[in-house]
Enzyme design. Structure first.
Site, PDB file in Angstrom:
ATOM      1  N   SER A  57       1.710   8.554   5.752  1.00  0.00           N
ATOM      2  CA  SER A  57       0.592   7.822   5.543  1.00  0.00           C
ATOM      3  C   SER A  57       0.768   6.793   4.365  1.00  0.00           C
ATOM      4  O   SER A  57       0.420   5.809   4.046  1.00  0.00           O
ATOM      5  CB  SER A  57      -0.651   8.385   5.522  1.00  0.00           C
ATOM      6  N   ASP A 129      -8.764  -2.815 -17.219  1.00  0.00           N
ATOM      7  CA  ASP A 129      -9.312  -3.120 -18.401  1.00  0.00           C
ATOM      8  C   ASP A 129      -9.007  -2.239 -19.310  1.00  0.00           C
ATOM      9  O   ASP A 129      -9.426  -2.549 -20.556  1.00  0.00           O
ATOM     10  CB  ASP A 129     -10.892  -3.134 -18.120  1.00  0.00           C
TER      11      ASP A 129
END
Length: 321
Positions: A57, A129
């Site tokens: 996956s 950020d």
């Protein structure tokens, strides 16, 4: 004894999140745990978008930007009834613990699941950020920094050709790490940080003095949300009689192939988060400090820990002008 864990990404995406997901999935599977991916963050959890993961996956995702699990804003998670349903859905799948990758808002969701429902959660800092407490760097910051510096380099090319003043708005919300670092690396003549009160008149006077000394072009790096940069550009042009343009980098800073640093950081943090859960340590957030992986109480990190403003870096930029 933990047998099943889940992982989700929440809030704004950041390059390197896929590496963190991969680290969680593969290390948990190697330890004999079942792993579930939750698509579209807390929104997806509420809508039961839960799928079992295999090692395949997460094949071929370490080099991809964004998050293959997807993310979504979900303000409804503030409702205690919504959180109760989310905890119920996790338990209906037999999931024993949750890894949350994101910023402060994502951490708050993990904190509430831990506090209210006793659900073991570990937070991994994923945001460009770099504004999460308890870590020197967040996943995605270094890639976004490189993107911003490359943009500044390109702006300098055209600014010097046209003797233009360029203002470049850089993301970061109320943390100026990106703008300060990009400003230094990009050789910006001026850096405007959100942690310091913006003195528009002082900036314009500095530009005027530079022009008198013969400066023909300049780059101003400014953190978002400080002012309207297009309006600032018009005022500077009107006052100093020099063509001035503003560029808002915006969401381009979130995209792109993650740099090696973010791939390695995401991988390390993903594996470390699983290690913590297997040791029975829920309710924590992961960080890296002085190149060492660390963990903090997630409630303490949200309520009491604060990021240190890079005042010395800003001072450095002024000495390099």
């Amino acid at each position: 004894m933990i047998k099943k864990i889940a992982v989700l990404t929440s809030g704004g995406d950041a390059p390197g999140m896929n590496a963190a997901i991969r680290g969680v999935v593969r290390s948990a599977l190697a330890a004999g745990l079942e792993v579930y991916g939750i698509y579209e963050g807390y929104y997806g959890l509420y809508h039961n978008k839960v799928k079992q993961m295999t090692r395949y996956s997460v094949s071929d995702i370490i080099n991809r930007g964004g998050t293959f699990l997807g993310s979504a804003r979900f303000p409804e998670f503030k409702d205690p009834a919504v959180r109760a349903k989310c905890a119920e859905i996790l338990r209906s799948h037999g999931i024993d613990a949750l890894v949350v990758i994101g910023g402060d808002g994502s951490y708050m969701g993990a904190k509430l699941l831990t506090e209210e429902h006793g659900f073991p959660c570990v937070g991994i800092p994923g945001t460009i950020d770099n504004d999460v407490a308890g870590t020197d760097y967040t996943i995605g910051y270094q890639t976004a920094l490189q993107t911003a510096v490359e943009a500044i380099d390109r702006l300098r090319d055209t600014s010097s050709s046209h003797q233009r003043i360029s203002i470049v708005e850089i993301m970061g919300r109320h943390c100026s790490d990106l703008a300060i670092s990009a400003g230094i690396a990009g050789g910006c003549e001026y850096i405007v940080a959100s942690e310091v009160e913006f003195n528009r008149e002082e900036l314009i006077q500095q530009i005027e003095r530079s022009i008198i000394k013969g400066k023909r072009h300049a780059i101003i790096a400014i953190t978002e949300l400080i002012c309207d940069v297009n309006e600032l550009a018009r005022e500077i042009e009107s006052r100093v009689k020099h063509e001035t343009r503003a560029t808002i980098l915006g969401h381009i800073q979130r995209g792109g192939t993650p740099c090696a640093f973010d791939r390695i950081l995401g991988s390390r943090m993903g594996v470390y988060a699983v290690d913590l859960l297997m040791q029975g340590k829920g309710g924590y957030c992961v960080g890296i400090q002085n190149e060492q992986l660390v963990h903090h109480d997630i409630i303490d990190a949200i309520n009491n820990m604060r990021r240190e403003f890079k005042a010395d870096w800003l001072a450095l930029s002024k000495r390099l002008d």
